[in-house]
Every structure is written in C-alpha cells, then in structure tokens.
Motif scaffolding. Sequence first.
Motif, short mmCIF file in Angstrom:
data_model
loop_
_atom_site.label_atom_id
_atom_site.label_comp_id
_atom_site.label_asym_id
_atom_site.label_seq_id
_atom_site.Cartn_x
_atom_site.Cartn_y
_atom_site.Cartn_z
N SER A 82 -22.91 -10.66 64.98
CA SER A 82 -23.87 -12.00 65.18
C SER A 82 -23.97 -12.47 64.99
O SER A 82 -23.86 -13.58 64.11
CB SER A 82 -25.44 -10.74 64.04
N ILE A 84 -26.35 -16.70 65.05
CA ILE A 84 -27.44 -16.74 65.30
C ILE A 84 -27.06 -18.94 65.28
O ILE A 84 -26.66 -19.00 63.99
CB ILE A 84 -28.54 -17.26 64.15
N ARG A 93 -29.76 -15.85 69.42
CA ARG A 93 -29.03 -15.09 68.72
C ARG A 93 -28.57 -13.46 69.65
O ARG A 93 -29.58 -13.44 70.77
CB ARG A 93 -30.21 -13.91 68.20
N ILE A 127 -24.09 -11.31 59.61
CA ILE A 127 -24.41 -12.59 61.07
C ILE A 127 -24.26 -13.61 60.06
O ILE A 127 -24.13 -14.88 59.26
CB ILE A 127 -26.32 -12.62 60.91
N PHE A 158 -31.56 -9.67 70.58
CA PHE A 158 -30.30 -10.15 69.84
C PHE A 158 -29.19 -10.18 71.44
O PHE A 158 -28.01 -9.59 70.91
CB PHE A 158 -30.09 -8.65 68.88
N SER A 165 -34.12 -15.35 73.08
CA SER A 165 -33.25 -15.43 72.66
C SER A 165 -31.69 -15.79 73.07
O SER A 165 -30.59 -16.12 72.47
CB SER A 165 -33.13 -15.94 70.85
#
Length: 417
Positions: A82, A84, A93, A127, A158, A165
């Motif tokens: 993931s 960000i 994201r 993340i 996500f 996002s």
Amino acid sequence: MRIITDFHLHSRYSRACSKELTIKNIAKMCERKGIQFVGTSDFTHPAWREEIGRELEPIDGGAFQLKDQSSSTRFLLSTEISCIYKRHGKTRRVHHIILFSHLAGVDHLIASLQARGCNLKSDGRPIIGLDSEELLKHVLEADPMGLLIPAHAWTPWFAVFGSQSGFDSLEECFGEMTKYIPAIETGLSSDPKMNWRLKQLDSIFLVSNSDAHSLDNLGREANVFEMPEPGYQELRRILVERDRTKFIETIEFFPEEGKYHVDGHRVCRFWCEPAQTKKLKGICPKCGKPLVVGVLNRVDRLADRPLDEQPKDATPYRSIVPLAELIGGAMGVGKASKTVKAEMDRILSDGRSEFGVLLDLPESELTRITTPEIVESICRMRAGEIQIRPGYDGEYGVVSLREDEGTKRKEQQASLF
Ligand SMILES: [Zn+2]
Ligand SMILES: [Zn+2]
C-alpha cells in the motif's frame, strides 16, 4: 491443463487476518477449493518470509512446492503493498499486487525498501511512502521478471481509480512506467463487463483474485489459465504478451455483492444508485454529509464506451456465489454454521473441489450427491438468476435466490438474508 490461480490473498501477519493462514493450511484449502496455483502473499514480512523459506522450495518454471510434498498445490511469490503519497496536490492511496520470479529478488526488494526507511515489520501488507511509479522501478530493479498489478482498482479509498484518492488514468499514476503494467485487478465490487466501458483498459488484461483474509474466502475470485503446469514464467508470459488464447476466463463475485458497488453512507444505512446520487448532489439525505461514491458510479464517470458494447477479444468470465452461501441459503441456516460445514464435507468428498461443483459438475451428478434445494441453487447461480441487495460504503451486498414460488424454503431464506 486448466490452472485456476489466485494470487492476491494474505497471511496471518496481515492486519485483521485469520491466525489459520499458514502456508500448509493455505495449500490444503486450495485443494478443497480447486485452486492449483496460489500466491504466497505478504512476502515482505520478516516472519512470513521466514515461513516461505522454511516450508517451500522452488521447482522448474518459477513455481514453489511444499518441501514435505504433502500437497499438490503450487505457489508463486506474491505480495500487496500500500502506497500513501502526495501527487498533483492530492493525497493518494494506491494498493499494488507484486509478483516475483525468485526469492533472491524478494530479498533484494526487502533490502531496498528498508534502505528507504519503509517499515515492513508491522503489517504483512505494508504501508509505505513511495509513489506508485517509484515502487514499480524498485520492483523491476529487484527482479526484471517481476510484475506490478494495481489491486482492486476501483475501491474508493485504496486504489488507482478510486473515487476518493485515486487517478483518472493509469498514465496519471504510473507515468513513463505505465507500459510495464500488464493488467489491473477488477476487485470484488466490479466485474469485467463494467471495466469494458473504459477504452484505456482494452490493451491490458483484467485479473481477479480473492484478497482473502481467511481460508474460507480463498478463490472467491480467480483466474483460469491454460498452462502445461502451474508456473510463474508462463503466467508472466501470458500476461505480458497478452496471450488471449491461454487466458481462458476469470471467475467473479457478482459485483453487487462487493463492499463498494453502489453509493451510500454506512452509518446512516443509506444507499442509492448513481442517478439518485446525482439528484441528491452527492449528499446523504439522512445526515447531510457527502456519500461515499461506489464503483458503479466511478466507472460511469470514467467510461467512454456504452454499456452494451463489448470490446474485441475480451476475456470471458463467469460469476459465482461461494458454495457455503448457496448451501446456507438453501437450508435456511448461516453460511458458517455446522450444518453447512457438514453438507460441504459431504459434497466435497470423493476428491470433488468447490470449483468443480460450482462450475463443472453436470446437474445429473449434482442430484446424486446433494439435496434438490442445493442443486436448484447451484443451477440458478449458473444461470445468473439471483437477487442482490447491493453493497455500499464498506458493507457487503446480500445475495438471495430469485423469489418466484413463495415456498417455505423462500421464507427461510428471507429470514436468513
Ligand atoms: Zn489485499
Ligand atoms: Zn449519512
């Protein structure tokens, strides 16, 4: 040979995942499900990386088998990362599936992410603060045979195309690296038909995986390839060369059943179709806050092809309902109940697998092994004759069989659903 493949799932080291997700248990469950080739998942997590090395050994073609050879299931090296980060003034994201051809590459990637200060220890699906384009460069540097595929591409919060996002195109997200993206994962809330509405996706494949957080959910979506045997090299070749003759079909959730199909607001228990959202100007009528825009709406916004038009050479797909849900619905009990488990065990005896029963077994054979109600459920699922209250804002949709005769069984289903 038809090889059913699921390469996005999680280990017991990912957040909110079952403690039963060990390599051995995954291998065993895949046999029951009829999955021949499964992702290891979570390969950047130190303890899970250790378990992969302890339990699995490479065989020809870039696949892995259990060292003790207690299962016929083959593995490929996979994980989800993931990211960000800020891009074009917005917080992004995006989740990515990463596939590797060998363990040395995995260790190279782990080292290069750690050198960038990424924390890989606290979650099997880490993340990190890298952007998607940069992550892809790290992947290919660690293993030139590696692949990156945007995960559940339409999830609002996500995903690469997420309403909250994400981006409007793959180029916007991956820049000059876009040419290395062979596919996107459609996710549970969208099916190929919805994705066919974007011409920008015509040149890549649409893949489907379970994103399972428990053993039972393995294979709730999957990919079917024609391969001599499970092998990563061949899987990669099919995807990269877009070999449509060897990518037979995907197996899909009914998209309405996914958690983000329509628009809505979970705390208010309110959902609506995109047209209604427009009338409401995107505002929840119960609390006055913005509705979470679901996948149906988001696809519609980015679509440049009419609903009834199909792109040339699209990979076919079939939609399924998990067997436990069908049995539970037909018997009027919960899908996790002992009754369902016992009936599952009966149906899946004599070497039958769940995919075999759901997709292939003729009706005459089904009639021999289970009750008329369950046979009817399976046949209706195959014919697409089901009703679904669509999922929204993180709430799964609810499936039931089409109501027609008003029988006692129907009433039981109504109480269940
Ligand atoms: Zn995942
Ligand atoms: Zn609300």
